[in-house]
Design a protein around this motif. Structure first.
Motif, PDB file in Angstrom:
ATOM      1  N   ALA A 175       1.069  -1.246  -0.098  1.00 50.45           N
ATOM      2  CA  ALA A 175      -0.050  -0.217  -0.143  1.00 50.45           C
ATOM      3  C   ALA A 175       0.896   1.197  -0.121  1.00 50.45           C
ATOM      4  CB  ALA A 175      -1.060   0.000   1.065  1.00 50.45           C
ATOM      5  N   ALA A 176       1.976   1.210   0.893  1.00 50.02           N
ATOM      6  CA  ALA A 176       2.910   2.447   0.835  1.00 50.02           C
ATOM      7  C   ALA A 176       3.674   2.453  -0.562  1.00 50.02           C
ATOM      8  CB  ALA A 176       3.708   2.233   2.098  1.00 50.02           C
ATOM      9  N   PHE A 222      16.102  -6.014   8.628  1.00 49.87           N
ATOM     10  CA  PHE A 222      15.011  -5.300   9.735  1.00 49.87           C
ATOM     11  C   PHE A 222      13.786  -6.333  10.190  1.00 49.87           C
ATOM     12  CE2 PHE A 222      16.828  -2.595   6.874  1.00 49.87           C
ATOM     13  CZ  PHE A 222      17.173  -1.185   7.533  1.00 49.87           C
ATOM     14  N   GLN A 223      13.764  -6.345  11.757  1.00 48.87           N
ATOM     15  CA  GLN A 223      12.906  -7.449  12.120  1.00 48.87           C
ATOM     16  C   GLN A 223      12.223  -6.790  13.411  1.00 48.87           C
ATOM     17  OE1 GLN A 223      16.503 -10.183  14.138  1.00 48.87           O
ATOM     18  NE2 GLN A 223      14.506 -10.926  14.207  1.00 48.87           N
ATOM     19  N   ALA A 266       8.532   0.060   8.016  1.00 52.52           N
ATOM     20  CA  ALA A 266       8.998   1.282   8.016  1.00 52.52           C
ATOM     21  C   ALA A 266      10.434   1.926   8.329  1.00 52.52           C
ATOM     22  CB  ALA A 266       8.275   2.100   8.823  1.00 52.52           C
ATOM     23  N   MET A 267      11.110   1.157   9.072  1.00 46.05           N
ATOM     24  CA  MET A 267      12.592   1.430   9.515  1.00 46.05           C
ATOM     25  C   MET A 267      13.245   1.074   8.142  1.00 46.05           C
ATOM     26  SD  MET A 267      12.874   0.327  13.345  1.00 46.05           S
ATOM     27  CE  MET A 267      14.730   0.711  13.630  1.00 46.05           C
ATOM     28  N   ALA A 301       7.953   5.851   4.801  1.00 47.54           N
ATOM     29  CA  ALA A 301       8.147   5.260   5.988  1.00 47.54           C
ATOM     30  C   ALA A 301       7.492   6.280   7.340  1.00 47.54           C
ATOM     31  CB  ALA A 301       9.756   5.557   6.454  1.00 47.54           C
ATOM     32  N   ALA A 302       7.716   7.544   6.780  1.00 51.41           N
ATOM     33  CA  ALA A 302       7.015   8.461   8.130  1.00 51.41           C
ATOM     34  C   ALA A 302       5.650   8.272   8.169  1.00 51.41           C
ATOM     35  CB  ALA A 302       7.566   9.904   7.736  1.00 51.41           C
TER      36      ALA A 302
END
Ligand code: ATP
Length: 363
Positions: A30-31, A278-279, A304-305, A323-324
């Protein structure tokens, strides 16, 4: 060179790792649409169940793939009953940290508005700190190398090096500076150690303060680990970036997660100079796996990170904005009470939570 297209390895792993990964990928898609970025994904197998079926937790070619992609998105690996012959857990994530030199374990501890927190103080809503767990040495340098003496004594040895302490310190200050610019945090870096007892920690503190001189505009402090355990419960809102040795970070990041509603709300990143993974901070959670009730928030925030890291590394404002936006959408659904996950005493499962975040993204 600006880039808005990225290629990542997706390693769902075991247990709820698979479930929260599905939820995070839906949010990521979606992002992507909303921000005009493209994240192509390559599924990479590994974990405890993989070990049971194939005799290896992660193949060499899987490690090779992990080293070649732009970033790694990782669910959780490990299962209590599946162990190596020496009784230790299947944890290829630890091998990835060592092999890819992911020395900086970034574990943001931030109170999400609307999520019940552990402390009664009205200031608990201001908790916004980062535990920075050194992830390639410390006590974990002894992993697999412990020494038994005649079944009467066992020894594990801690290793602290100047090189890793210097780069961890620089990472901590750069992170504190970015946070100060973006979120108005104080720009304060506090080393957590036990320098009053151990030579290795006295050395770590010395190197930390020597390196900190490169950042005169930011505050450099230190704190003993036992006092920090107390103060993380008494006044966590006073802290900003907290670099520390591997095992201390392992323990205090769980304490931190407890402050903000539990493991389901605590994202993380393992970052090196060339690679990053990233986890969520949680594991495979066998007790709730397969029921669709795992909270995907930590995995979504870890995604996001990843976008923020990719955006900063490749100069993609679109990825940084995506991300934001994900973080804002997560905050919005909890703040409005639109979602209450099972671990927060509610009835919203993994998929429902992801759907609400996607709706809030407006995608
Ligand atoms: P590891 O050793 O791999 O970190 P663990 O078995 O110590 O894993 P977790 O798997 O993190 O611990 O689980 C600890 C507890 O937190 C379990 O009771 C689990 O159900 C709960 N938990 C962890 N993650 C979530 C989540 N995303 N949603 C809900 N509950 C969770």
């Amino acid at each position: 060179m600006k880039r808005n297209d990225f290629h990542v390895a997706v390693m769902p792993g075991d247990g709820i790792g698979v479930e929260v990964m599905d939820a995070a990928i839906a949010v990521l898609e979606a992002a992507e649409k909303r921000h005009g970025i493209a994240v192509s994904r390559e599924l990479v197998a590994g974990g405890a169940l993989h070990y049971r079926e194939h005799g290896v937790a992660m193949t060499e070619s899987a490690f090779d793939r992990a080293a070649k992609v732009d970033a790694i998105l990782f669910g959780a690996m490990g299962w209590p009953e599946i162990r190596y012959p020496d009784g230790t857990e299947i944890a290829p994530q630890l091998d990835l940290r060592f092999r890819l030199e992911l020395y900086a374990g970034v574990r943001p501890i931030r109170a999400i508005p609307g999520v019940p927190v552990a402390l009664a103080s009205p200031r608990a809503k201001d908790i916004d700190l980062v535990i920075l767990r050194e992830s390639t040495e410390g006590m974990f340098a002894s992993r697999g190398k412990g020494v038994m003496v005649d079944d009467s004594e066992a020894r594990d040895t801690q290793v602290i090096t100047r090189a890793t302490t210097e780069r961890l310190t620089r990472f901590a200050f750069r992170l504190a500076a970015r946070r100060k610019a973006k979120r108005g945090t104080p720009g304060r870096v506090t080393l957590v150690d036990k320098a009053n007892v151990f030579l290795s920690f006295a050395f770590m503190r010395k190197v930390f303060h020597e390196t900190a001189r490169e950042f005169p505009q930011l505050e450099a402090r230190h704190h003993y680990v036992d006092a920090m355990a107390l103060d993380l419960v008494r006044r966590p809102w006073d802290f900003d970036v907290l670099p520390m040795e591997n095992l201390f970070g392992d323990i205090l990041s769980d304490l931190g997660a407890g402050l903000i509603g539990g493991m389901g709300f605590a994202p993380s990143a393992d970052v090196g100079d060339r690679h990053a993974l990233f986890q969520p901070s949680h594991g495979s959670a066998p007790d709730i796996a397969g029921q669709g009730i795992a909270n995907p928030t930590a995995m979504i925030l870890s995604t996001a990170m990843m976008l923020e890291w990719l955006g900063e590394r490749h100069g993609s404002n679109a990825a940084i904005e995506a991300a934001a936006d994900i973080e804002k959408a997560v905050d919005a659904v909890f703040a409005a009470g639109r979602v209450r996950t099972f671990d927060a005493g509610g009835r919203d499962g993994t998929a429902a939570t992801a759907r609400a975040v996607i709706e809030a993204l407006g995608a």
